[in-house]
Design an enzyme around this catalytic site. Structure first.
Site, short mmCIF file in Angstrom:
data_model
loop_
_atom_site.label_atom_id
_atom_site.label_comp_id
_atom_site.label_asym_id
_atom_site.label_seq_id
_atom_site.Cartn_x
_atom_site.Cartn_y
_atom_site.Cartn_z
N LYS A 96 0.81 -1.23 0.00
CA LYS A 96 0.00 0.00 0.00
C LYS A 96 0.84 1.28 0.00
CE LYS A 96 -4.17 -1.81 0.03
NZ LYS A 96 -5.12 -1.62 -1.09
N GLU A 118 -9.96 5.60 2.79
CA GLU A 118 -10.77 4.51 3.32
C GLU A 118 -9.84 3.34 3.59
OE1 GLU A 118 -9.48 2.83 -0.14
OE2 GLU A 118 -10.28 4.87 0.02
N SER A 384 1.64 -9.70 -0.86
CA SER A 384 1.29 -8.27 -0.81
C SER A 384 1.46 -7.64 0.56
CB SER A 384 -0.16 -8.07 -1.28
OG SER A 384 -1.04 -8.85 -0.49
#
Length: 397
Positions: A96, A118, A384
């Protein structure tokens, strides 16, 4: 079927990936979206912007990430060789940060001093809190109360870094509802705020912007793997919720001779409300400003979704993934909660790596594929994120 050579020439000027995507947003947001389209068009060509992005990716985030040969996991599968692209080693513990830094830089160049985000699993919220602190910007993060309960460690991290975490107690109390509230905030405060959306979803240009910043994953695979092993991998796998890590993994490889697989959240079954597999089990419609695949009823209303993984518990998917599905370039398959949980524990015990539950879906699918392939087949899985955030959820089951 689309020819491979056309798959990277998207989106068009209106934000469409084939028939998917677009800009289905309230009229009040049109000026902000137009401003973002124009600004990003300029910044994509701005060397100073790219130099600053590269510097922060290397010195703050920790890029490039290594590609690790999972020897014991490979032995367990008994077939193809399995490699892990270690995005879990980045600052914050997930992919991210790639997108958060890029969008925070856009906000800086636009003169915006407030970030809205969000989050579901909390990894995007954590990354946004990090860059908010880094750039000295006010940061407000919307998170469903159900996700707050199951991702409390990330909530604490966000607050520690100065972010205001706003609980969302509406609807399913998960990621979908957090997106709704973040968009409402942006409509109200668009002059001072940038909506740092966390995935390849939403109205144009967000799917393109997030994909571009996450494409560093696939670009590194494309560069590093042939250097070490003589050629590109045969198969690449990534998990798909909204789809940012998968889009970033796949996009640089769509014009290469590599089989691409997306692992969706199969939940506890194929019936409505039991999964979050938009591409495998959903149908097309409009959600959060884009035409794509989604989980809906016959009347076109979004219905509740389910996944053991908060980051995959979302009823839509990025429009570029819908495009890749329909043209046959990427295969999307559901992985159940049970399979993901089993893989979470297996990878921890065999490799000493605790994967995020999202990533466990991808590794689970890779294990299935590996068992069917020969020993000279090479599979790369995008790991991830790390699974510290999921320990309470998993060990409590």
């Amino acid at each position: 079927m689309e020819t491979i050579k056309t798959l990277k020439n998207v989106p068009d000027q209106h934000g469409f990936f084939g028939k998917f995507g677009g800009q289905y947003a309230p009229e009040i947001l049109k000026p902000a979206l137009d401003e973002l389209v124009e600004a990003y068009s300029r910044l994509r060509q701005n060397q100073e912007f790219h130099d600053e992005l590269y510097r922060l990716n290397s010195t703050y985030s920790g890029r490039p990430t290594p590609i690790y040969f999972a020897n014991r996991l490979t032995g367990h599968a008994g077939g193809a060789q399995i490699y892990l692209k270690r995005e879990d080693l980045l600052h914050g513990g997930a992919h991210k940060i790639n997108n958060a830094i890029g969008q925070a830089l856009i906000a800086k160049y636009l003169g915006k001093n407030r970030l809205i985000a969000e989050t579901g699993a909390g990894q995007h919220g954590t990354a946004t809190a990090m860059v908010g602190a880094l750039f000295g910007m006010e940061t407000v993060i919307y998170m469903g109360t159900k996700d707050i309960e199951r991702q409390l460690p990330n909530v604490k991290r966000m607050k520690l870094m100065g972010a205001d975490v706003v609980p969302v107690n509406k609807g399913s109390k998960t990621l979908k509802d957090a997106v709704n509230e973040a968009m409402r905030d942006w409509v109200t405060n668009v002059e001072t705020s940038h909506y740092l959306i966390g995935s390849v979803v939403g109205p144009h240009p967000f799917p393109m912007i997030v994909r571009d910043f996450q494409s560093v994953i696939g670009e590194e695979i494309k560069l590093e793997f042939p250097e070490k092993y003589g050629k590109l991998p045969d198969i690449v796998v990534a998990c798909v919720g909204g789809g940012s890590n998968a889009a970033g993994t796949f996009y640089p490889l769509v014009d290469e001779n590599v089989d691409l697989y997306g692992a969706e959240a199969g939940g506890i079954g194929e019936s409505a409300g039991n999964n979050s597999a938009s591409l495998s089990l959903g149908s097309s419609g409009i959600i959060h400003g884009a035409y794509t695949y989604m989980i809906q009823n016959r009347e076109g209303h979004i219905i509740p979704t389910h996944s053991v993984s908060a980051g995959l518990d979302y009823p839509g998917v990025g429009p570029e993934h819908a495009f890749w599905k329909e043209c046959g370039r990427v295969k999307y398959l559901p992985v159940s909660d049970e399979e993901a949980l089993e893989t979470f524990k297996l990878v921890s015990k065999l490799e000493g790596i605790i994967p995020a539950l999202e990533s466990a879906h991808a590794i689970s699918l890779a294990l299935k594929l590996a068992k069917e392939k020969s020993k000279d087949t090479r599979i790369v899985v995008t790991l991830s994120g790390r699974g510290d955030k999921d320990l309470d959820s998993v060990l409590g089951m």
